[in-house]
Design an enzyme around this catalytic site. Structure first.
Site, PDB file in Angstrom:
ATOM      1  N   CYS A   1       0.826  -1.199   0.000  1.00 17.40           N
ATOM      2  CA  CYS A   1       0.000   0.000   0.000  1.00 17.40           C
ATOM      3  C   CYS A   1       0.868   1.260   0.000  1.00 17.40           C
ATOM      4  CB  CYS A   1      -0.919  -0.014   1.219  1.00 17.40           C
ATOM      5  SG  CYS A   1      -1.982   1.426   1.300  1.00 17.40           S
TER       6      CYS A   1
ATOM      7  N   CYS B   1       1.286   3.742   3.782  1.00 19.15           N
ATOM      8  CA  CYS B   1       2.296   3.642   4.843  1.00 19.15           C
ATOM      9  C   CYS B   1       3.638   3.271   4.246  1.00 19.15           C
ATOM     10  CB  CYS B   1       1.913   2.548   5.839  1.00 19.15           C
ATOM     11  SG  CYS B   1       0.556   3.002   6.907  1.00 19.15           S
TER      12      CYS B   1
ATOM     13  N   ASP C   1       1.294  28.596   6.340  1.00 21.75           N
ATOM     14  CA  ASP C   1       1.114  27.135   6.397  1.00 21.75           C
ATOM     15  C   ASP C   1       0.887  26.632   4.977  1.00 21.75           C
ATOM     16  OD1 ASP C   1       0.550  24.527   7.066  1.00 21.75           O
ATOM     17  OD2 ASP C   1      -1.320  24.954   8.109  1.00 21.75           O
TER      18      ASP C   1
ATOM     19  N   CYS D   1       4.616  21.233   5.993  1.00 22.03           N
ATOM     20  CA  CYS D   1       4.438  19.777   5.893  1.00 22.03           C
ATOM     21  C   CYS D   1       5.527  19.168   5.016  1.00 22.03           C
ATOM     22  CB  CYS D   1       3.050  19.440   5.372  1.00 22.03           C
ATOM     23  SG  CYS D   1       2.682  20.233   3.824  1.00 22.03           S
TER      24      CYS D   1
HETATM   25  N1  SAH Z   1      -3.739  26.507   7.589  1.00 19.18           N
HETATM   26  C1  SAH Z   1      -4.744  25.593   7.128  1.00 19.18           C
HETATM   27  C2  SAH Z   1      -4.497  25.000   5.731  1.00 19.18           C
HETATM   28  C3  SAH Z   1      -3.103  24.542   5.415  1.00 19.18           C
HETATM   29  S1  SAH Z   1      -2.951  23.526   3.962  1.00 19.18           S
HETATM   30  C4  SAH Z   1      -4.951  24.500   8.133  1.00 19.18           C
HETATM   31  O1  SAH Z   1      -4.095  24.211   8.952  1.00 19.18           O
HETATM   32  O2  SAH Z   1      -6.012  23.876   8.099  1.00 19.18           O
HETATM   33  C5  SAH Z   1      -2.474  24.640   2.740  1.00 19.18           C
HETATM   34  C6  SAH Z   1      -3.610  25.456   2.175  1.00 19.18           C
HETATM   35  O3  SAH Z   1      -3.052  26.342   1.199  1.00 19.18           O
HETATM   36  C7  SAH Z   1      -4.698  24.665   1.447  1.00 19.18           C
HETATM   37  O4  SAH Z   1      -5.942  25.021   1.999  1.00 19.18           O
HETATM   38  C8  SAH Z   1      -4.585  25.128  -0.024  1.00 19.18           C
HETATM   39  O5  SAH Z   1      -5.826  25.194  -0.661  1.00 19.18           O
HETATM   40  C9  SAH Z   1      -3.986  26.502   0.131  1.00 19.18           C
HETATM   41  N2  SAH Z   1      -3.207  27.057  -0.998  1.00 19.18           N
HETATM   42  C10 SAH Z   1      -2.462  26.404  -1.913  1.00 19.18           C
HETATM   43  N3  SAH Z   1      -1.804  27.267  -2.696  1.00 19.18           N
HETATM   44  C11 SAH Z   1      -2.129  28.519  -2.274  1.00 19.18           C
HETATM   45  C12 SAH Z   1      -1.740  29.839  -2.680  1.00 19.18           C
HETATM   46  N4  SAH Z   1      -0.902  30.024  -3.678  1.00 19.18           N
HETATM   47  N5  SAH Z   1      -2.245  30.890  -1.998  1.00 19.18           N
HETATM   48  C13 SAH Z   1      -3.109  30.687  -0.966  1.00 19.18           C
HETATM   49  N6  SAH Z   1      -3.514  29.467  -0.545  1.00 19.18           N
HETATM   50  C14 SAH Z   1      -3.026  28.395  -1.187  1.00 19.18           C
END
Ligand code: SAH
Length: 487
Positions: free
Chosen positions: A96, A99, A404, A431
């Site tokens: 899979c 994991c 983030d 991440c």
């Molecule tokens: N801070 C939030 C989401 C983090 S994930 C939490 O912890 O729940 C990253 C997010 O960035 C996603 O929702 C994705 O849709 C958004 N994203 C991706 N590229 C982006 C960009 N260029 N500008 C703004 N948001 C973006």
């Protein structure tokens, strides 16, 4: 060293872990001369990467791809198991794609992730090892590293005999392993999947075939609110609807907690799972969950952290690092449904969130409203466009910026705008520690100092790791005095 050839079987001691979780062993002319010290890494011989081999194992492996200085091999037999080898809970853990390191002791997994972050910061970020050791805090591990995921997206298809199946993709392929009982997911998903398969069979509903673009059901998305018990099922369909939708509804609403049943249309020939439009079949168009005291509404298309227990710890750290006193203006870039923004809003003067998915911003606004939070404002758009626009046109300022981003990290324009804005503190939630290291290098070269780094394990048994960092604006004391005197 004698020429190695494909399909040859070799015996190796696994002495390291690669970034994808694979075991690494070295072949030398004389096995007794295998050097295990890091300082002599380049002299350790011919590297062999063995997926599913655990550090400390002695294994028999078959070479599947031989390059000039290294080879990939398939694990054939564990001759002497490592003391870090544990019994995996899932029988499909090797095939899979979900994991990678289920056979590795959980504490050793944490050590591996800590080292991964540390190595990327040194190698890509250019930080000194001793400096990283000073600023890095120990990884925040999970108390229960199984059944932690609140979301799963199951591809639907056929096995070799033409039977309808659902489960997970095998690693690096799109062939489906028929496993409805994932050890990382919610145990109740199994019953839901069986009900859906039974509905599909009795109503002659076809599964989508990637090769031809024919067939209906592509994926099944199931999400569960861990605190609320609310369940969402979204069928991702190559079309606008399903035959006998009522039969599907009747089957699913027997499940306690069922809150939202919907159909998402995706008719594109793409690897992206969800399409743009979603129609609610039954119940609400969202489910709710709670992190600490804040309630969140989550739509099928919105991003929501998959491990709610660790998320609480992750956001707690982000909030602590933001060091808010109630007077600050804060930007939360890549804000999703406003999860971090609303956490921050409870301690800040004003929070501005930016997110690219319009539905997520709808959720963010609604989430502010249902929690009675009035000091948060949200923008739909790209962080690299909204932030410069607001800064240059409307002269917005921020004492703190939280980012983030997705795995690819921050856009360069976004980073350069942050550097122009000169907030006191930047909190970076990441991440992917490789793109994190790349971006931290830019921010530190632009006048920021890395103060704290803390990995958080959100994804046990995988090689992924989340990291929170605090950066602080460098105030050059001498420079400051000079300016003051000149005035
Ligand atoms: N801070 C939030 C989401 C983090 S994930 C939490 O912890 O729940 C990253 C997010 O960035 C996603 O929702 C994705 O849709 C958004 N994203 C991706 N590229 C982006 C960009 N260029 N500008 C703004 N948001 C973006």
């Amino acid at each position: 060293m004698a020429q190695l050839i494909k399909n040859e079987t070799v015996v190796l001691e696994i002495i390291d872990i690669g970034t994808d979780g694979e075991g690494i062993g070295f072949l030398t002319e004389n096995e007794e001369h295998v050097d295990k010290t890091d300082t002599l890494k380049s002299n350790r011989g011919f590297a062999v990467f063995v997926k599913d081999a655990v550090v400390g194992d002695v294994v028999e492996a078959k070479l599947v791809k031989v390059k000039k200085n290294y080879a990939y091999a398939r694990l054939e037999k564990v001759i002497k198991p490592s003391s870090f080898r544990v019994e995996p809970r899932c029988q499909f853990h090797r095939q899979c794609g979900g994991c990678q390191i289920q056979a590795l002791d959980y504490n050793k997994q944490l050590e591996f992730k800590e080292n991964k972050v540390k190595n990327n910061l040194i190698r890509i970020g250019g930080f000194d090892e001793s400096f990283i050791e000073q600023v890095m805090e120990p990884i925040v591990g999970m108390e229960e590293p199984y059944h932690y995921r609140n979301k799963a997206q199951y591809p639907v298809g056929y096995d070799r005999d033409g039977n309808l199946i659902t489960g997970f993709y095998a690693g690096r392929t799109h062939s489906i392993i028929a496993n409805t009982n994932c050890a990382l997911g919610v145990p109740g998903n199994e019953e839901i999947l069986q009900l859906i398969l039974a509905y599909m069979k009795s109503n002659h509903v076809s599964a989508y075939r990637e090769e031809t673009g024919e067939g209906l059901v592509r994926h099944i998305l199931i999400r569960t609110g861990f605190k609320t018990g609310q369940i969402m099922v979204c069928m991702i369909v190559n079309g606008k609807g399903l035959p006998n939708e009522q039969a599907l509804i009747d089957a699913l609403i027997k499940i306690p907690g069922m809150t939202s049943i919907s159909i998402n249309t995706n008719t594109e020939n793409t690897n992206v799972i969800m399409g743009k439009s979603t129609r609610t079949l039954w119940g609400t168009s969202y489910i709710e969950d709670k992190i600490r005291d804040i309630t969140f509404r989550i739509s099928p298309q919105s991003f929501y952290q998959v491990n709610p227990v660790q998320t609480e710890k992750l956001y707690g750290l982000a909030l602590e690092y933001a060091g808010l006193t109630g007077k600050e203006n804060v930007w939360d870039l890549y804000c999703g449904i406003g999860t971090i923004s609303l956490f921050l809003a409870t301690k800040a003067k004003k929070v501005y969130g930016v997110e690219i998915v319009p539905q997520a911003i709808e959720d963010a606004k609604e989430n502010a409203r249902i929690n009675g939070i009035t000091n948060a404002e949200f923008y739909v758009g790209k962080a690299e466009e909204v932030l410069p626009e607001q800064y240059e046109k409307n002269q917005v300022y921020a004492e703190v910026i939280v980012v983030d981003p997705p795995r690819k990290g921050c856009d360069e324009v976004c980073l350069s705008t942050m550097l122009k804005m000169q907030p006191e503190r930047i909190v970076y939630v990441s991440c992917d520690s490789a793109t994190l290291a790349r971006d931290l290098k830019i921010l530190c070269e632009g006048g920021y100092e890395l103060k704290k780094v803390r990995p958080v394990d959100q994804f046990g048994h995988t090689t992924h790791v989340e990291t929170v960092c605090l950066l602080s604006k460098l105030h050059e004391a001498k420079h400051h005095v000079k300016i003051t005197l000149d005035r």
